[in-house]
Design a protein around this motif. Structure first.
Motif, PDB file in Angstrom:
ATOM      1  N   GLU A   1      12.301  12.004   6.588  1.00 31.50           N
ATOM      2  CA  GLU A   1      12.082  10.598   6.249  1.00 31.50           C
ATOM      3  C   GLU A   1      11.582   9.800   7.450  1.00 31.50           C
ATOM      4  O   GLU A   1      11.828  10.172   8.601  1.00 31.50           O
ATOM      5  CB  GLU A   1      13.384   9.976   5.730  1.00 31.50           C
ATOM      6  CG  GLU A   1      13.916  10.640   4.468  1.00 31.50           C
ATOM      7  CD  GLU A   1      15.329  10.186   4.125  1.00 31.50           C
ATOM      8  OE1 GLU A   1      15.874   9.330   4.876  1.00 31.50           O
ATOM      9  OE2 GLU A   1      15.881  10.658   3.127  1.00 31.50           O
ATOM     10  N   ILE A   2      10.895   8.707   7.157  1.00 28.41           N
ATOM     11  CA  ILE A   2      10.431   7.811   8.211  1.00 28.41           C
ATOM     12  C   ILE A   2      11.616   7.303   9.030  1.00 28.41           C
ATOM     13  O   ILE A   2      11.523   7.156  10.247  1.00 28.41           O
ATOM     14  CB  ILE A   2       9.644   6.636   7.595  1.00 28.41           C
ATOM     15  CG1 ILE A   2       8.327   7.144   7.009  1.00 28.41           C
ATOM     16  CG2 ILE A   2       9.383   5.542   8.620  1.00 28.41           C
ATOM     17  CD1 ILE A   2       7.516   6.088   6.277  1.00 28.41           C
ATOM     18  N   GLY A   3      12.736   7.073   8.370  1.00 28.34           N
ATOM     19  CA  GLY A   3      13.939   6.646   9.084  1.00 28.34           C
ATOM     20  C   GLY A   3      14.399   7.677  10.101  1.00 28.34           C
ATOM     21  O   GLY A   3      14.887   7.325  11.184  1.00 28.34           O
ATOM     22  N   ASP A   4      14.245   8.970   9.766  1.00 26.02           N
ATOM     23  CA  ASP A   4      14.614  10.035  10.703  1.00 26.02           C
ATOM     24  C   ASP A   4      13.681  10.027  11.918  1.00 26.02           C
ATOM     25  O   ASP A   4      14.120  10.259  13.053  1.00 26.02           O
ATOM     26  CB  ASP A   4      14.543  11.402  10.010  1.00 26.02           C
ATOM     27  CG  ASP A   4      15.593  11.554   8.921  1.00 26.02           C
ATOM     28  OD1 ASP A   4      16.704  11.038   9.118  1.00 26.02           O
ATOM     29  OD2 ASP A   4      15.294  12.169   7.891  1.00 26.02           O
ATOM     30  N   ALA A   5      12.403   9.767  11.677  1.00 25.08           N
ATOM     31  CA  ALA A   5      11.441   9.708  12.784  1.00 25.08           C
ATOM     32  C   ALA A   5      11.774   8.553  13.720  1.00 25.08           C
ATOM     33  O   ALA A   5      11.750   8.698  14.948  1.00 25.08           O
ATOM     34  CB  ALA A   5      10.023   9.553  12.242  1.00 25.08           C
ATOM     35  N   LEU A   6      12.116   7.405  13.135  1.00 23.29           N
ATOM     36  CA  LEU A   6      12.494   6.248  13.944  1.00 23.29           C
ATOM     37  C   LEU A   6      13.751   6.551  14.752  1.00 23.29           C
ATOM     38  O   LEU A   6      13.860   6.182  15.922  1.00 23.29           O
ATOM     39  CB  LEU A   6      12.711   5.035  13.043  1.00 23.29           C
ATOM     40  CG  LEU A   6      13.110   3.738  13.734  1.00 23.29           C
ATOM     41  CD1 LEU A   6      12.020   3.297  14.708  1.00 23.29           C
ATOM     42  CD2 LEU A   6      13.375   2.649  12.702  1.00 23.29           C
ATOM     43  N   LEU A   7      14.688   7.253  14.131  1.00 20.55           N
ATOM     44  CA  LEU A   7      15.924   7.631  14.812  1.00 20.55           C
ATOM     45  C   LEU A   7      15.629   8.532  16.009  1.00 20.55           C
ATOM     46  O   LEU A   7      16.151   8.328  17.108  1.00 20.55           O
ATOM     47  CB  LEU A   7      16.851   8.362  13.827  1.00 20.55           C
ATOM     48  CG  LEU A   7      18.266   8.684  14.288  1.00 20.55           C
ATOM     49  CD1 LEU A   7      19.086   7.408  14.422  1.00 20.55           C
ATOM     50  CD2 LEU A   7      18.948   9.621  13.308  1.00 20.55           C
TER      51      LEU A   7
ATOM     52  N   ASP B   1       1.625   3.675  14.757  1.00 17.07           N
ATOM     53  CA  ASP B   1       1.178   3.883  13.381  1.00 17.07           C
ATOM     54  C   ASP B   1       2.348   3.801  12.408  1.00 17.07           C
ATOM     55  O   ASP B   1       2.215   3.266  11.300  1.00 17.07           O
ATOM     56  CB  ASP B   1       0.489   5.242  13.241  1.00 17.07           C
ATOM     57  CG  ASP B   1      -0.842   5.301  13.966  1.00 17.07           C
ATOM     58  OD1 ASP B   1      -1.635   4.368  13.787  1.00 17.07           O
ATOM     59  OD2 ASP B   1      -1.073   6.250  14.713  1.00 17.07           O
ATOM     60  N   MET B   2       3.504   4.333  12.819  1.00 13.22           N
ATOM     61  CA  MET B   2       4.677   4.287  11.953  1.00 13.22           C
ATOM     62  C   MET B   2       5.148   2.852  11.751  1.00 13.22           C
ATOM     63  O   MET B   2       5.452   2.432  10.631  1.00 13.22           O
ATOM     64  CB  MET B   2       5.805   5.130  12.554  1.00 13.22           C
ATOM     65  CG  MET B   2       7.074   5.146  11.710  1.00 13.22           C
ATOM     66  SD  MET B   2       8.394   6.098  12.475  1.00 13.22           S
ATOM     67  CE  MET B   2       8.708   5.105  13.939  1.00 13.22           C
ATOM     68  N   LEU B   3       5.180   2.070  12.851  1.00 14.46           N
ATOM     69  CA  LEU B   3       5.617   0.679  12.740  1.00 14.46           C
ATOM     70  C   LEU B   3       4.608  -0.145  11.945  1.00 14.46           C
ATOM     71  O   LEU B   3       4.984  -1.072  11.218  1.00 14.46           O
ATOM     72  CB  LEU B   3       5.826   0.082  14.134  1.00 14.46           C
ATOM     73  CG  LEU B   3       6.962   0.719  14.955  1.00 14.46           C
ATOM     74  CD1 LEU B   3       7.077   0.039  16.311  1.00 14.46           C
ATOM     75  CD2 LEU B   3       8.284   0.641  14.200  1.00 14.46           C
ATOM     76  N   ALA B   4       3.329   0.195  12.089  1.00  7.48           N
ATOM     77  CA  ALA B   4       2.311  -0.499  11.298  1.00  7.48           C
ATOM     78  C   ALA B   4       2.492  -0.190   9.817  1.00  7.48           C
ATOM     79  O   ALA B   4       2.314  -1.065   8.956  1.00  7.48           O
ATOM     80  CB  ALA B   4       0.914  -0.089  11.760  1.00  7.48           C
ATOM     81  N   HIS B   5       2.849   1.048   9.503  1.00  7.73           N
ATOM     82  CA  HIS B   5       3.091   1.448   8.118  1.00  7.73           C
ATOM     83  C   HIS B   5       4.243   0.643   7.535  1.00  7.73           C
ATOM     84  O   HIS B   5       4.200   0.212   6.377  1.00  7.73           O
ATOM     85  CB  HIS B   5       3.409   2.951   8.070  1.00  7.73           C
ATOM     86  CG  HIS B   5       3.626   3.483   6.682  1.00  7.73           C
ATOM     87  ND1 HIS B   5       2.585   3.840   5.858  1.00  7.73           N
ATOM     88  CD2 HIS B   5       4.772   3.719   5.985  1.00  7.73           C
ATOM     89  CE1 HIS B   5       3.071   4.276   4.707  1.00  7.73           C
ATOM     90  NE2 HIS B   5       4.393   4.203   4.758  1.00  7.73           N
ATOM     91  N   ILE B   6       5.289   0.435   8.340  1.00  7.85           N
ATOM     92  CA  ILE B   6       6.438  -0.353   7.886  1.00  7.85           C
ATOM     93  C   ILE B   6       6.053  -1.835   7.814  1.00  7.85           C
ATOM     94  O   ILE B   6       6.420  -2.548   6.885  1.00  7.85           O
ATOM     95  CB  ILE B   6       7.638  -0.163   8.841  1.00  7.85           C
ATOM     96  CG1 ILE B   6       8.086   1.310   8.842  1.00  7.85           C
ATOM     97  CG2 ILE B   6       8.805  -1.054   8.443  1.00  7.85           C
ATOM     98  CD1 ILE B   6       9.146   1.627   9.879  1.00  7.85           C
ATOM     99  N   GLY B   7       5.289  -2.278   8.835  1.00  5.29           N
ATOM    100  CA  GLY B   7       4.967  -3.699   8.930  1.00  5.29           C
ATOM    101  C   GLY B   7       3.965  -4.177   7.899  1.00  5.29           C
ATOM    102  O   GLY B   7       4.025  -5.326   7.463  1.00  5.29           O
TER     103      GLY B   7
END
Length: 338
Positions: A281-287, A314-320
């Motif tokens: 999950e994206i949350g795991d990547a952020l962790l 890119d991940m933060l942009a995807h969330i943002g």
């Protein structure tokens, strides 16, 4: 970074200006399994993004706070005010215990946990002006219940905001493969830093992956048996055997007065490479990025091959780039050009 859930108390009664103030005073806090919040950090309000926090007093369990990965609803993230002290002693016992200081609660992560840490002084400033926030954060249960009743009675939030927040948190549960991944470019460990820099510049990247020296012989043997080309095999080589070289590493070599044309990538590459599965999950990547303070994660498929590199931006942009955040920008706009 993940945003506070402004559809849940105590944040659902904040004005736009108060929300902006909260955002400026919020940061991500990572706790490893069994790690506790130190005494100096018990001056904040925390929201559990992912994981679980156990609250105790003198070794006795008091409460548990969980992130959305443990909750039934996608927009269920528990919060707690670490500044809240245990109930005061009864008045008739105050003289007997007046010299005894009140022991604060302890907060320990029962698993790897991501928190949103909101500065206590920012909360205090808002509480001084917003009586509903002040009541919701009160130590007294009747005050909190009174605020919740008033909140239900005077509810002004657009119901669509709940759906938007659910979507924001649902994004954290999406697989990392849904995020735009950076292309894979691999150099050999005995290539020069100059060659690595040339590839970075041509590809518009700030990194390349590096194949270590000890894997070259084995790779060549496999290629000769299969009749395959090493450059093609390199594009799909397992991430467990690779290292990474960044533009920062090349700058470090230059500051060390090394000649990029003759200095090998092996010398400055990092082979303690963290990776993540495409299905995680994206949350795991952020962790993982928060825990190890890294900005790039090679993404590995079921076969162990690198399918791309997940960049933090890119991940933060995807969330943002989310409907809720866009709606906030529209709300803040002064005219059509904004």
């Amino acid at each position: 970074m993940p945003h506070l859930d402004f559809s849940q108390p105590p944040f659902d009664v904040l004005s736009l200006a108060e929300r902006q103030s909260i955002r400026k005073n919020t940061q991500i806090r990572y706790l490893a399994k069994n790690e506790s919040l130190p005494a100096e950090e018990l001056q904040c309000l925390y929201v559990v993004i992912k994981g679980q926090i156990e609250q105790s007093l003198d070794g006795d369990f008091v409460a548990s706070y969980v992130g959305s990965n443990h909750a039934d609803g996608l927009n269920n993230n528990d919060w707690f005010d670490s500044r809240r002290l245990p109930e005061s002693l009864p008045k008739d016992n105050q003289l007997e215990h007046e010299s005894t200081s009140i022991q604060p609660y302890q907060f320990r992560a029962s698993e790897e946990t991501l928190l949103l840490q909101v500065a206590g002084d920012a909360i205090d400033k808002i509480s001084a002006q917003n009586h509903l926030v002040r009541q919701m954060l009160s130590d007294k249960l009747p005050e909190r219940l009174k605020a919740l009743r008033q909140r239900r009675h005077n509810k002004t939030l657009d119901p669509a905001s709940y759906t938007n927040q659910q979507e924001v948190q649902q994004i954290m549960l999406q697989p990392v493969i849904d995020v735009h991944l950076l292309p894979v470019h691999i150099v050999d460990a005995d290539d020069s830093l100059y060659e690595a820099a040339r590839i970075m510049t041509k590809a518009g990247l700030k990194h390349v992956l590096v194949r270590p020296l000890h894997s070259l012989e084995g790779l060549n043997e496999v290629n000769s048996l299969n009749g395959s080309d090493s450059s093609q095999t390199a594009q799909y080589e397992t991430g467990l055997l690779l290292g990474i070289l960044t533009d920062t590493d090349i700058c470090r070599a230059v500051s060390d007065k090394q000649d990029p044309a003759t200095t090998l990538c092996q010398r400055y590459a990092n082979f303690n490479l963290r990776t993540i599965k495409a299905s995680d999950e994206i949350g795991d990547a952020l962790l993982t990025m928060t825990r190890y303070r890294i900005h790039r994660l090679p993404v590995i498929d079921k076969s162990g091959d690198v399918v791309g590199v997940l960049g933090q931006s890119d991940m933060l942009a995807h969330i943002g780039n989310h409907s809720q955040l866009i709606s906030i920008q529209i709300e803040q706009a002064q005219d059509l050009s904004s």
